[in-house]
Design a protein around this motif. Structure first.
Motif, mmCIF file in Angstrom:
data_model
loop_
_atom_site.group_PDB
_atom_site.id
_atom_site.type_symbol
_atom_site.label_atom_id
_atom_site.label_comp_id
_atom_site.label_asym_id
_atom_site.label_seq_id
_atom_site.Cartn_x
_atom_site.Cartn_y
_atom_site.Cartn_z
ATOM 1 N N LEU A 53 -3.654 -0.968 -11.428
ATOM 2 C CA LEU A 53 -2.431 -0.145 -11.553
ATOM 3 C C LEU A 53 -1.707 0.015 -10.215
ATOM 4 O O LEU A 53 -1.542 1.127 -9.704
ATOM 5 C CB LEU A 53 -2.759 1.245 -12.116
ATOM 6 C CG LEU A 53 -3.527 1.342 -13.433
ATOM 7 C CD1 LEU A 53 -3.743 2.791 -13.800
ATOM 8 C CD2 LEU A 53 -2.779 0.657 -14.555
ATOM 9 N N ASN A 54 -1.304 -1.116 -9.654
ATOM 10 C CA ASN A 54 -0.705 -1.100 -8.314
ATOM 11 C C ASN A 54 0.618 -0.335 -8.228
ATOM 12 O O ASN A 54 0.975 0.162 -7.178
ATOM 13 C CB ASN A 54 -0.495 -2.541 -7.821
ATOM 14 C CG ASN A 54 -1.815 -3.216 -7.568
ATOM 15 O OD1 ASN A 54 -2.770 -2.565 -7.151
ATOM 16 N ND2 ASN A 54 -1.912 -4.503 -7.849
ATOM 17 N N ASN A 55 1.345 -0.299 -9.353
ATOM 18 C CA ASN A 55 2.635 0.405 -9.316
ATOM 19 C C ASN A 55 2.507 1.904 -9.560
ATOM 20 O O ASN A 55 3.490 2.628 -9.555
ATOM 21 C CB ASN A 55 3.579 -0.195 -10.370
ATOM 22 C CG ASN A 55 3.962 -1.603 -10.013
ATOM 23 O OD1 ASN A 55 4.445 -1.852 -8.923
ATOM 24 N ND2 ASN A 55 3.685 -2.536 -10.904
ATOM 25 N N PHE A 56 1.305 2.308 -9.813
ATOM 26 C CA PHE A 56 1.067 3.724 -10.102
ATOM 27 C C PHE A 56 0.436 4.368 -8.868
ATOM 28 O O PHE A 56 -0.659 3.994 -8.449
ATOM 29 C CB PHE A 56 0.138 3.824 -11.310
ATOM 30 C CG PHE A 56 -0.135 5.228 -11.742
ATOM 31 C CD1 PHE A 56 0.887 6.037 -12.182
ATOM 32 C CD2 PHE A 56 -1.420 5.743 -11.718
ATOM 33 C CE1 PHE A 56 0.633 7.334 -12.595
ATOM 34 C CE2 PHE A 56 -1.679 7.035 -12.133
ATOM 35 C CZ PHE A 56 -0.651 7.821 -12.571
#
Lengths: 270, 178
Positions: free
Chosen positions: B134-137
């Protein structure tokens, strides 16, 4: 003595923490569903009444907040009304064209489905929880995986969990939701899924395929129980995936999930 | 017994209000939480051992009704209650008139902590259970400040009601304290 007391407190605190960590990370999926079922059954009348009250109160606040704008809007509307009268005639022909296009593009008309109307009873639109709770459950023939739309044939999500008299809808924003999708303008295919921090994303689109900002995205009809032609949204931004193999498109949804009151569950295609 | 049932009912009702009533008032992506405000207030005003059971129960109710990962809210409420109770004890020597300001500060910081812990648990959960990073979180977003600010205003609006609930708790707790 006090040190002994302190250490026993620390031990108790650590034990409670461990129990919670165990509960969160190791509990089998669906293990708590029976408890949830009972809880939701008890909560059902309260939730229904409170969501109704909440949405009406929010509407009233919104109305009061916009009173100052109403006067200006009224004057603008009078002007607009005059110009709209002249446009009605041309719109009639556009309507016919629209119907023709809808047929050509394959957007699904509502009449094609066996729909179950349901009221929204609870919701969580914050980043970590993208779900709605609706007022229909297994007793109404709702099953897991059924698509959920709003009146215009716009897909909002899928049934994620079914209880006796209510169900949870996983919104498209949810990272566990996957839908096969197609770009209406270019025919590029991909998978639409929710992604934390980005919203709705169309992923796994080949580098060779064309995606344009503003293109409409609909369901492709591939995959179990998902009809073709349900509108998902519009392309807002195009990116390359982290592994540089695919294109990704950030999709802006066509509905405001926080304002939903009534939805339709597609039980069957006629 | 009657009082216990009443307190249980207040927590039951508060989680229903959170997901079914206040969720309609989404401002800047944040919907106020009555349960969270109640947890922070009770932890500030009362002894941790007197409220911990109710706080955890409130969290479990939230977990049941919210479809989030089970145990998340119970753990977060437990940690927030502990932190608020621990820190407030350390600074309780502050004069009486500054207590209302202190509680507002605790609501603000408690809400921030709630958002951060929630994001952290989700991130770790998806990493461990689903193998996704979940890199964008992100664990911390500037929007959390708006949420904390809105929750503080919300708390101010409901302050008098919270005081009544606290009185109910005090009456109920007397046999335990003895």
């Amino acid at each position: 003595m006090s040190q002994k007391y302190l250490s026993s407190k620390i031990i108790k605190f650590s034990v409670v923490l461990l129990i919670f960590v165990f509960l969160i990370f190791l509990n089998p999926k669906g293990f708590f569903s029976p408890f949830r079922n009972v809880f939701l059954w008890v909560a059902y009348p309260f939730q229904k009444a409170s969501y109704f009250l909440g949405s009406k109160t929010a509407e009233t606040f919104y109305f009061i907040g916009s009173i100052s704008e109403i006067k200006n809007e009224n004057q603008n509307l009078i002007k607009e009304n005059n110009s709209l009268l002249s446009k009605i005639a041309s719109l009639e022909s556009e309507k016919r064209e629209n119907e023709k296009l809808r047929k050509e593009l394959g957007l699904a008309p509502r009449e094609k489905f066996d729909l179950e109307t349901a009221f929204v009873m609870a919701q969580n639109n914050q980043e970590t929880g993208n779900w709605l709770e609706i007022s229909k459950g297994s007793s109404d023939g709702i099953r897991e995986g059924m698509p959920v739309i709003v009146s215009d044939g716009i897909l909002v999500g899928r049934i994620g969990e079914v209880f006796g008299s209510s169900s949870r809808v996983n919104l498209l924003l949810d990272p566990t939701s996957f839908v096969n999708a197609i770009d209406l303008e270019t025919g590029s295919k991909g998978i639409v899924r929710g992604e934390f921090g980005l919203g709705i994303v169309m992923d796994l689109v080949d580098q060779g395929e064309a995606l344009n900002q503003g293109d409409l995205i609909t369901t492709s009809g591939l995959g179990e129980g998902m009809p073709k032609g349900l509108l998902i949204g519009k392309i807002q931004e195009i990116k390359i995936s982290e592994d540089k193999l695919f294109q990704q498109a950030v999709i802006s949804p066509r509905v405001r999930y926080s304002r939903l009151e009534t939805v339709f569950v597609i039980k069957n295609q006629k | 017994m009657k009082k216990n049932i009443l307190i249980l009912f207040i927590f039951f009702l508060s989680v229903i209000l959170d997901v079914s009533f206040f969720s309609n008032f989404l401002i800047l992506g944040y919907a106020p939480s009555f349960t969270l405000a109640l947890v922070i207030y009770l932890s500030f005003e009362m002894d941790f051992s007197s409220v911990v059971v109710w706080v955890v129960l409130g969290g479990l109710f939230w977990d049941l009704i919210s479809f989030d990962i089970f145990g998340t809210h119970a753990l977060i409420f437990f940690l927030i209650s502990f932190a608020v109770s621990f820190i407030s004890k350390k600074i309780l020597s502050a004069p009486k008139f500054s207590r209302p300001f202190l509680i507002l500060g605790f609501v603000f910081l408690g809400t921030l902590l709630n958002s951060i812990l929630l994001a952290l648990i989700f991130k770790v959960y998806f990493w461990i259970r689903e193998g996704k990073m979940l890199n964008n979180f992100h664990i911390f977003e500037k929007e959390y400040f708006y949420g904390a600010f809105l929750e503080t205003i919300f708390f101010l609006l409901l302050y008098s009601f919270m005081r009544r609930v606290k009185k109910l708790f005090e009456k109920q707790m007397i046999p335990y304290i003895k």
